[in-house]
Scaffold this motif. Structure first.
Motif, PDB file in Angstrom:
ATOM      1  N   THR B  45      20.590   4.733  -7.260  1.00  0.00           N
ATOM      2  CA  THR B  45      19.580   5.358  -6.422  1.00  0.00           C
ATOM      3  C   THR B  45      18.404   4.413  -6.205  1.00  0.00           C
ATOM      4  N   ALA B  46      17.967   3.817  -7.288  1.00  0.00           N
ATOM      5  CA  ALA B  46      16.817   2.919  -7.199  1.00  0.00           C
ATOM      6  C   ALA B  46      17.082   1.838  -6.163  1.00  0.00           C
ATOM      7  N   ARG B  47      18.273   1.273  -6.222  1.00  0.00           N
ATOM      8  CA  ARG B  47      18.596   0.198  -5.291  1.00  0.00           C
ATOM      9  C   ARG B  47      18.533   0.685  -3.854  1.00  0.00           C
ATOM     10  N   ARG B  48      19.116   1.845  -3.642  1.00  0.00           N
ATOM     11  CA  ARG B  48      19.132   2.372  -2.272  1.00  0.00           C
ATOM     12  C   ARG B  48      17.723   2.672  -1.771  1.00  0.00           C
ATOM     13  N   VAL B  49      16.909   3.169  -2.675  1.00  0.00           N
ATOM     14  CA  VAL B  49      15.524   3.451  -2.290  1.00  0.00           C
ATOM     15  C   VAL B  49      14.817   2.153  -1.907  1.00  0.00           C
ATOM     16  N   HIS B  50      14.950   1.163  -2.770  1.00  0.00           N
ATOM     17  CA  HIS B  50      14.286  -0.118  -2.505  1.00  0.00           C
ATOM     18  C   HIS B  50      14.703  -0.682  -1.153  1.00  0.00           C
ATOM     19  N   GLN B  51      15.977  -0.532  -0.898  1.00  0.00           N
ATOM     20  CA  GLN B  51      16.488  -1.066   0.363  1.00  0.00           C
ATOM     21  C   GLN B  51      15.850  -0.358   1.558  1.00  0.00           C
ATOM     22  N   ALA B  52      15.797   0.955   1.454  1.00  0.00           N
ATOM     23  CA  ALA B  52      15.205   1.726   2.548  1.00  0.00           C
ATOM     24  C   ALA B  52      13.727   1.378   2.723  1.00  0.00           C
ATOM     25  N   VAL B  53      13.071   1.122   1.611  1.00  0.00           N
ATOM     26  CA  VAL B  53      11.654   0.758   1.652  1.00  0.00           C
ATOM     27  C   VAL B  53      11.474  -0.520   2.461  1.00  0.00           C
ATOM     28  N   VAL B  54      12.310  -1.483   2.155  1.00  0.00           N
ATOM     29  CA  VAL B  54      12.214  -2.759   2.851  1.00  0.00           C
ATOM     30  C   VAL B  54      12.575  -2.598   4.328  1.00  0.00           C
ATOM     31  N   GLU B  55      13.683  -1.936   4.566  1.00  0.00           N
ATOM     32  CA  GLU B  55      14.147  -1.741   5.942  1.00  0.00           C
ATOM     33  C   GLU B  55      13.086  -1.102   6.827  1.00  0.00           C
ATOM     34  N   ASN B  56      12.437  -0.114   6.268  1.00  0.00           N
ATOM     35  CA  ASN B  56      11.477   0.644   7.071  1.00  0.00           C
ATOM     36  C   ASN B  56      10.043   0.114   6.948  1.00  0.00           C
ATOM     37  N   ARG B  57       9.926  -1.009   6.242  1.00  0.00           N
ATOM     38  CA  ARG B  57       8.595  -1.571   6.015  1.00  0.00           C
ATOM     39  C   ARG B  57       7.642  -0.503   5.501  1.00  0.00           C
ATOM     40  N   PHE B  58       8.153   0.272   4.576  1.00  0.00           N
ATOM     41  CA  PHE B  58       7.323   1.332   4.016  1.00  0.00           C
ATOM     42  C   PHE B  58       6.220   0.760   3.145  1.00  0.00           C
ATOM     43  N   ILE B  59       5.031   1.251   3.359  1.00  0.00           N
ATOM     44  CA  ILE B  59       3.903   0.886   2.503  1.00  0.00           C
ATOM     45  C   ILE B  59       3.266   2.171   2.039  1.00  0.00           C
ATOM     46  N   ILE B  60       3.116   2.275   0.763  1.00  0.00           N
ATOM     47  CA  ILE B  60       2.635   3.541   0.218  1.00  0.00           C
ATOM     48  C   ILE B  60       1.194   3.784   0.637  1.00  0.00           C
ATOM     49  N   ASN B  61       0.874   5.014   0.865  1.00  0.00           N
ATOM     50  CA  ASN B  61      -0.456   5.398   1.295  1.00  0.00           C
ATOM     51  C   ASN B  61      -1.366   5.550   0.072  1.00  0.00           C
ATOM     52  N   ALA B  62      -2.189   4.530  -0.110  1.00  0.00           N
ATOM     53  CA  ALA B  62      -3.051   4.521  -1.288  1.00  0.00           C
ATOM     54  C   ALA B  62      -4.092   5.619  -1.231  1.00  0.00           C
ATOM     55  N   THR B  63      -4.426   6.014  -0.043  1.00  0.00           N
ATOM     56  CA  THR B  63      -5.422   7.080   0.089  1.00  0.00           C
ATOM     57  C   THR B  63      -4.889   8.381  -0.498  1.00  0.00           C
ATOM     58  N   ALA B  64      -3.682   8.730  -0.113  1.00  0.00           N
ATOM     59  CA  ALA B  64      -3.072   9.955  -0.639  1.00  0.00           C
ATOM     60  C   ALA B  64      -2.909   9.858  -2.151  1.00  0.00           C
ATOM     61  N   ARG B  65      -2.492   8.718  -2.580  1.00  0.00           N
ATOM     62  CA  ARG B  65      -2.299   8.523  -4.012  1.00  0.00           C
ATOM     63  C   ARG B  65      -3.615   8.695  -4.754  1.00  0.00           C
ATOM     64  N   THR B  66      -4.664   8.129  -4.185  1.00  0.00           N
ATOM     65  CA  THR B  66      -5.984   8.242  -4.802  1.00  0.00           C
ATOM     66  C   THR B  66      -6.411   9.708  -4.892  1.00  0.00           C
ATOM     67  N   LEU B  67      -6.188  10.418  -3.812  1.00  0.00           N
ATOM     68  CA  LEU B  67      -6.599  11.824  -3.784  1.00  0.00           C
ATOM     69  C   LEU B  67      -5.906  12.595  -4.893  1.00  0.00           C
ATOM     70  N   ARG B  68      -4.653  12.283  -5.067  1.00  0.00           N
ATOM     71  CA  ARG B  68      -3.883  12.999  -6.082  1.00  0.00           C
ATOM     72  C   ARG B  68      -4.250  12.556  -7.497  1.00  0.00           C
ATOM     73  N   GLN B  69      -4.273  11.256  -7.687  1.00  0.00           N
ATOM     74  CA  GLN B  69      -4.448  10.734  -9.050  1.00  0.00           C
ATOM     75  C   GLN B  69      -5.895  10.577  -9.476  1.00  0.00           C
ATOM     76  N   LYS B  70      -6.768  10.575  -8.485  1.00  0.00           N
ATOM     77  CA  LYS B  70      -8.180  10.309  -8.760  1.00  0.00           C
ATOM     78  C   LYS B  70      -8.382   8.930  -9.367  1.00  0.00           C
TER      79      LYS B  70
END
Lengths: 370, 370
Positions: B45-70
């Motif tokens: 699963t991890a591999r497939r996820v990583h691949q999709a991340v690269v393919e889609n040029r996914f970049i995590i939204n730090a703003t959302a993460r900040t809101l959640r994690q503080k």
DNA sequence: TTGTAAGCGTTATCAA
DNA sequence: TTGATAACGCTTACAA
């Protein structure tokens, strides 16, 4: 992950907009409307909300707002670097620029996020990740992979500062480097100099220093005599300037003037000549570029090409605000700031034939007869 | 508010973690776990996820993460200013410090947000508003309302740099200014100087310059002769140094050495003396403080008290990372960096009685007899 | 090993 | 003039 706890063991929560709403007895929507001055609220209510805000020391959560609005009110300042930050720490230029930029955008409620990024980087995550509203890139080259990536971004305004990117359709703010260098060289030619060295940092194609090279060459070529350009390439640092001065004395002992592409370099040369006993400007003239604040306080003070660095930061800030507000033109904007010559003590006419004293000490005695 | 639209009129949305989950055929939780390396995921699963991340040029939204994690992974650098940014633009010190700090915390995934705040400010909204993880304050004084506010914050690490706040229980990083100044003064005394002026910026109580004053006074008092301290207070800028030099010549013509509390000031003095024909170090010695990179490239080069400014930024960065990680001690930490003397060309023994030449030109001829 | 659902604090939409 | 509700994109109990 340990939660911040008060003595009672309850999780410490900051006051939210919802809390204010609850206290005042209105809906969150209303509080939000008051806070954002949307107006569709009775004055009564507005007053009560404001009061509760003050009482509870409420501060709006910009993170949540950013998530919702997709506007962070943050501007990224990206400085491309190579490996070990050459000329990054030392250069007073950056600070003056950044503080000018900071001041300008702060007045519109924006913040500056600073990032040094490898020039070889393939992407700048921070831009999308942090929902930056705009980006300023300082000192980029077409050949940098980083530049290629940045230039492709079309979802937010990007301004390239001190970067010549002729094949790219991007916003730029530069000083007219070519003209500045032309002014410097023409001034020296006017004083009678004919052997003028061009001393610069690395000459990337389309780099700032390369533009200055072109101005230098043009000035020389306009001179009817056959003035040959002489380029000495080094790093943009004080120490490189100092060392270059020592080298110059041996490699080009007949030189009477130096055009340096930065004050930092010029000041280093001043020092190097001093160490070798070459008197400036009597034996050799030096002219710098930038007019950093120290240029007027060196001994001798530095003739240089002035550019308003803080003003450049401010100009970039204003342009960015305009672009962010969506008032930008459909196509890219270019601003070229005008530099001008500031004559100080480091330049003078060349030594005449009679009192000529070559830089190299060897036959100095011979020339000293007069 | 105009939305960014594509040609088809659909709103341009960035790729989300949910999109990746959908594409791979797993839950958002799983994607999140992969991204955060929590491990409880099959390698498949991890591999497939990583691949999709690269393919889609996914970049995590730090703003959302900040809101959640503080946790924003942002560190604020706050520079208290007064009205018109005196000594803020000019001082190369800041840039060296900030770039050291930036480099250090960037390696741990943190970003720097820069903010100049009025010293009279009653609160610094940005800290709570942006969920900053840590704050660095450069050059604060107890008397600033801003300082009082900042010192009260107990929900995140704050480090005060170059600030002496004896009554406050806060983290501080300083250079041992008193000792540095003591070294400088003792060195001059050792050379035989007895009339030594202390030249500084504004002497706030408990300010950096005040500490340096104390070191100066201590060195003088250790000298068995009755050396009187002489203080000249001005602004920390090149130009102030230059003007001070001119004033010195008239107000203290019998002075043989100057201890300046900053290289910027010292370089200004160098220039001022040059303009007046006072030769350094023959007629008057000058010693600076900081050892900014230009100090070794002035003419004459500057004897000064060296402090590793970039290193200070790095030390602050490391301390901050430690505190943010929660490895900080329960009570406040104090780091005092050790400065040392660097002898260059701007200092020498005082003129002897026989060849003594007072700074003031008036009776110069008289003294020139030998 | 993986998924469901709630919620971080705000604002936009729509309805009242 | 005001409010209810549903997002924004992520993480995190808790459940399976």
């Amino acid at each position: 992950m340990k939660a911040k706890q008060t003595i009672t063991g309850r999780i410490k929560r900051s006051v939210t907009l919802r809390d204010i709403a609850r206290q005042v007895g209105v809906s969150p929507t209303t509080v939000s409307n008051v806070l954002n001055g949307r107006g569709r609220v009775s004055e009564q209510t507005a007053r009560r909300v404001h009061q509760a805000v003050v009482e509870n020391r409420f501060i709006i959560n910009a993170t949540a707002r950013t998530l919702r609005q997709k506007q962070s009110k943050i501007v990224g300042v990206i400085i491309p670097i190579m490996e070990h930050l050459i000329s990054f720490h030392d250069n007073p230029f950056y600070w003056a620029f950044v503080s000018g930029l900071q001041q300008t955008i702060a007045s519109a409620g924006f913040h500056v996020m600073l990032d040094a990024v490898e020039y070889s980087s393939e992407s700048v995550e921070i831009i999308r990740s942090r929902n930056l509203d705009g980006v300023v890139v300082v000192g980029s080259h077409e050949s940098f992979p980083l530049t290629q990536q940045l230039a492709q971004i079309d979802t937010l305004p990007i301004i390239f500062v001190d970067s010549y990117l002729p094949t790219m359709n991007v916003n730029t703010v530069t000083t007219d480097d070519r003209f500045g260098s032309y002014l410097a060289t023409r001034y020296l030619l006017g004083l009678g100099h004919r052997k003028i060295v061009f001393l610069s940092g690395p000459l990337y194609e389309h780099g700032v220093d390369h533009e200055r090279w072109l101005g230098y060459v043009r000035a020389l070529s306009e001179q009817d005599t056959a003035c040959r350009p002489i380029a000495v390439e080094t790093q943009m640092s004080l120490e490189s300037g100092r060392l270059a001065a020592h080298r110059l004395i041996y490699e080009h002992p007949d030189v009477t003037a130096v055009v340096a592409t930065g004050d930092v370099l010029a000041i280093g040369v001043l020092r190097g000549f001093f160490e070798s006993g070459v008197r400036v400007p009597h034996q050799c003239s030096i002219i710098g570029f930038d007019d950093v604040s120290i240029a007027s306080h060196t001994v001798p003070s530095l003739t240089t090409i002035h550019q308003d660095i803080k003003g450049k930061g401010e100009a970039v800030g204003r342009m960015l605000l305009r672009l962010i507000a969506g008032q930008g033109p459909p196509q890219s904007e270019h601003i070229s700031l005008n530099p001008h010559l500031v004559v100080r003590e480091s330049t003078a006419p060349p030594p005449t034939v009679l009192n000529r004293l070559p830089l190299k000490g060897g036959d100095g005695l011979q020339s000293k007869r007069q």
